[in-house]
Scaffold this motif. Structure first.
Motif, PDB file in Angstrom:
ATOM      1  N   ALA A 198      -8.883  10.440  -0.454  1.00 24.45           N
ATOM      2  CA  ALA A 198      -9.599   9.290   0.111  1.00 24.45           C
ATOM      3  C   ALA A 198      -8.617   8.214   0.551  1.00 24.45           C
ATOM      4  O   ALA A 198      -8.785   7.590   1.608  1.00 24.45           O
ATOM      5  CB  ALA A 198     -10.582   8.732  -0.912  1.00 24.45           C
ATOM      6  N   THR A 199      -7.561   7.988  -0.233  1.00 13.83           N
ATOM      7  CA  THR A 199      -6.577   6.979   0.149  1.00 13.83           C
ATOM      8  C   THR A 199      -5.801   7.417   1.385  1.00 13.83           C
ATOM      9  O   THR A 199      -5.483   6.592   2.247  1.00 13.83           O
ATOM     10  CB  THR A 199      -5.581   6.688  -0.993  1.00 13.83           C
ATOM     11  N   VAL A 226      -4.016   4.160  -7.876  1.00 13.54           N
ATOM     12  CA  VAL A 226      -3.785   4.959  -6.675  1.00 13.54           C
ATOM     13  C   VAL A 226      -4.200   4.183  -5.423  1.00 13.54           C
ATOM     14  O   VAL A 226      -3.485   4.183  -4.409  1.00 13.54           O
ATOM     15  CB  VAL A 226      -4.539   6.304  -6.761  1.00 13.54           C
ATOM     16  N   LEU A 227      -5.327   3.489  -5.482  1.00 13.64           N
ATOM     17  CA  LEU A 227      -5.784   2.687  -4.343  1.00 13.64           C
ATOM     18  C   LEU A 227      -4.817   1.543  -4.033  1.00 13.64           C
ATOM     19  O   LEU A 227      -4.470   1.304  -2.878  1.00 13.64           O
ATOM     20  CB  LEU A 227      -7.174   2.123  -4.629  1.00 13.64           C
ATOM     21  N   ASN A 228      -4.372   0.848  -5.069  1.00 15.64           N
ATOM     22  CA  ASN A 228      -3.476  -0.286  -4.863  1.00 15.64           C
ATOM     23  C   ASN A 228      -2.147   0.139  -4.259  1.00 15.64           C
ATOM     24  O   ASN A 228      -1.613  -0.524  -3.365  1.00 15.64           O
ATOM     25  CB  ASN A 228      -3.233  -1.021  -6.178  1.00 15.64           C
ATOM     26  N   LEU A 229      -1.611   1.239  -4.746  1.00 19.30           N
ATOM     27  CA  LEU A 229      -0.309   1.696  -4.260  1.00 19.30           C
ATOM     28  C   LEU A 229      -0.418   2.369  -2.891  1.00 19.30           C
ATOM     29  O   LEU A 229       0.360   2.073  -1.976  1.00 19.30           O
ATOM     30  CB  LEU A 229       0.296   2.670  -5.276  1.00 19.30           C
ATOM     31  N   ASN A 230      -1.395   3.252  -2.739  1.00 21.04           N
ATOM     32  CA  ASN A 230      -1.487   4.064  -1.521  1.00 21.04           C
ATOM     33  C   ASN A 230      -2.127   3.352  -0.336  1.00 21.04           C
ATOM     34  O   ASN A 230      -1.865   3.716   0.810  1.00 21.04           O
ATOM     35  CB  ASN A 230      -2.280   5.338  -1.804  1.00 21.04           C
ATOM     36  N   VAL A 231      -2.964   2.355  -0.609  1.00 22.37           N
ATOM     37  CA  VAL A 231      -3.674   1.682   0.482  1.00 22.37           C
ATOM     38  C   VAL A 231      -3.300   0.197   0.570  1.00 22.37           C
ATOM     39  O   VAL A 231      -2.753  -0.255   1.580  1.00 22.37           O
ATOM     40  CB  VAL A 231      -5.203   1.828   0.347  1.00 22.37           C
ATOM     41  N   VAL A 250      12.050  -0.799  11.824  1.00 25.85           N
ATOM     42  CA  VAL A 250      11.319   0.395  11.397  1.00 25.85           C
ATOM     43  C   VAL A 250      10.796   0.178   9.978  1.00 25.85           C
ATOM     44  O   VAL A 250      11.567  -0.131   9.060  1.00 25.85           O
ATOM     45  CB  VAL A 250      12.225   1.652  11.399  1.00 25.85           C
ATOM     46  N   LEU A 251       9.495   0.320   9.802  1.00 27.32           N
ATOM     47  CA  LEU A 251       8.890   0.298   8.469  1.00 27.32           C
ATOM     48  C   LEU A 251       8.332   1.677   8.175  1.00 27.32           C
ATOM     49  O   LEU A 251       7.499   2.187   8.937  1.00 27.32           O
ATOM     50  CB  LEU A 251       7.768  -0.733   8.391  1.00 27.32           C
ATOM     51  N   VAL A 252       8.783   2.273   7.087  1.00 24.83           N
ATOM     52  CA  VAL A 252       8.238   3.562   6.643  1.00 24.83           C
ATOM     53  C   VAL A 252       7.466   3.312   5.355  1.00 24.83           C
ATOM     54  O   VAL A 252       8.059   3.057   4.301  1.00 24.83           O
ATOM     55  CB  VAL A 252       9.336   4.604   6.413  1.00 24.83           C
ATOM     56  N   ASN A 253       6.150   3.372   5.443  1.00 22.32           N
ATOM     57  CA  ASN A 253       5.286   3.177   4.279  1.00 22.32           C
ATOM     58  C   ASN A 253       5.184   4.495   3.512  1.00 22.32           C
ATOM     59  O   ASN A 253       4.270   5.287   3.708  1.00 22.32           O
ATOM     60  CB  ASN A 253       3.896   2.722   4.731  1.00 22.32           C
ATOM     61  N   ASN A 254       6.149   4.710   2.631  1.00 21.81           N
ATOM     62  CA  ASN A 254       6.228   5.975   1.905  1.00 21.81           C
ATOM     63  C   ASN A 254       5.728   5.877   0.466  1.00 21.81           C
ATOM     64  O   ASN A 254       5.251   6.869  -0.078  1.00 21.81           O
ATOM     65  CB  ASN A 254       7.686   6.453   1.905  1.00 21.81           C
ATOM     66  N   ALA A 255       5.824   4.710  -0.150  1.00 26.18           N
ATOM     67  CA  ALA A 255       5.452   4.580  -1.561  1.00 26.18           C
ATOM     68  C   ALA A 255       4.008   5.024  -1.770  1.00 26.18           C
ATOM     69  O   ALA A 255       3.100   4.610  -1.056  1.00 26.18           O
ATOM     70  CB  ALA A 255       5.635   3.143  -2.025  1.00 26.18           C
ATOM     71  N   GLY A 256       3.815   5.875  -2.759  1.00 23.52           N
ATOM     72  CA  GLY A 256       2.474   6.378  -3.040  1.00 23.52           C
ATOM     73  C   GLY A 256       2.496   7.287  -4.245  1.00 23.52           C
ATOM     74  O   GLY A 256       3.562   7.678  -4.732  1.00 23.52           O
TER      75      GLY A 256
END
Length: 246
Positions: free
Chosen positions: A157-158, A111-116, A87-93
């Motif tokens: 947008a992200t 914001v783009l680098n972290l969220n996308v 399970v991968l939960v992509n939560n960092a943002g």
């Protein structure tokens, strides 16, 4: 046996807020958990300790979600520690609320680098280790579909990008038996977006329930999506927003 016994979960940005609640819930459901954190080792350690005190297994890994090499290393360390990744939960943002015209390029890039980018990198690395029955879960946002408050243009947008990434990836890897879903919280009471903060009045007014959500309410939905009963749900945008987008 719990729903996630013998499963391994990686939760990015799991040292506080929604991520910490998700990590604790997945551990309570039986998973061995790894969490990443960018700076706050103390908070990450407290999450690990809370899980261990209840008989669970957890480790913390320092990895800034905007650093591609660190993200890849975090996935690899999770597998090296537990022997698998289910399970991968992509939560960092993050969000930096301010009018778009006043947003410096450096902040937009962060914001783009972290969220996308961080989400894409973590997912690509995780897929090298995932087998049929695995789960990829994005933590998007209700503003990825509808922007109801000013100051969130770049952030929305992200999250719109994350939404489409989840849908596209779900189709691409469906034949492998891996599901991909996007959980979209609305206003949730966290350190990043407190229920008593400057931006809270308009967000609360936009909900149908007239209140902020709790981190455990998001974690409950993530736990369901991570579990075996969600096996026929993929490419879905599951909104937990108190009716903000109703």
């Amino acid at each position: 046996m719990s729903n996630l016994t013998n499963k391994v979960a990686l939760v990015t940005g799991g040292s506080r807020g929604i991520g910490a609640a998700i990590a604790k819930r997945l551990a309570a459901d039986g998973a061995s958990v790894a969490i990443t954190y960018a700076k706050d080792a103390t908070s990450a350690g407290e999450v690990v300790k809370a899980i261990e005190l209840k008989g669970g297994k957890a480790i913390s890994i320092k990895a800034d979600g905007g650093d591609a090499a660190a993200v890849k290393a975090a996935v690899d360390k999770t597998v090296a520690t537990y022997g698998q990744l289910d399970v991968l939960v992509n939560n960092a943002g993050t969000a930096i609320p301010k009018p778009f015209e006043e947003t410096p390029l450096e902040e937009m890039e962060h914001v783009l680098n972290l969220n996308v980018r961080g989400v894409l990198v973590a997912t690509q690395e995780a897929l090298k280790h995932m087998k049929s029955g695995s789960r990829i879960i994005m933590i998007g946002s209700c503003v990825g579909e509808r922007v109801i408050a000013p100051g969130l243009v770049a952030y929305s947008a992200t999250k719109g990008a994350v939404k489409m990434f989840a849908q596209g990836l779900a189709r691409e890897i469906g034949a492998r038996g891996i599901t991909v879903n996007n959980v979209q919280p609305g206003p949730i009471d966290t350190e990043l977006n407190p229920a008593g903060g400057d931006w809270a009045v308009s967000q609360k007014a936009a909900t149908a329930l007239g209140r902020y959500g709790h981190v455990d309410e998001v974690a409950a939905l993530v736990a369901f999506v991570a579990g075996p009963e969600s096996s026929y749900i993929t490419g879905a945008n599951l909104t937990v927003d108190g009716g903000t987008n109703a």
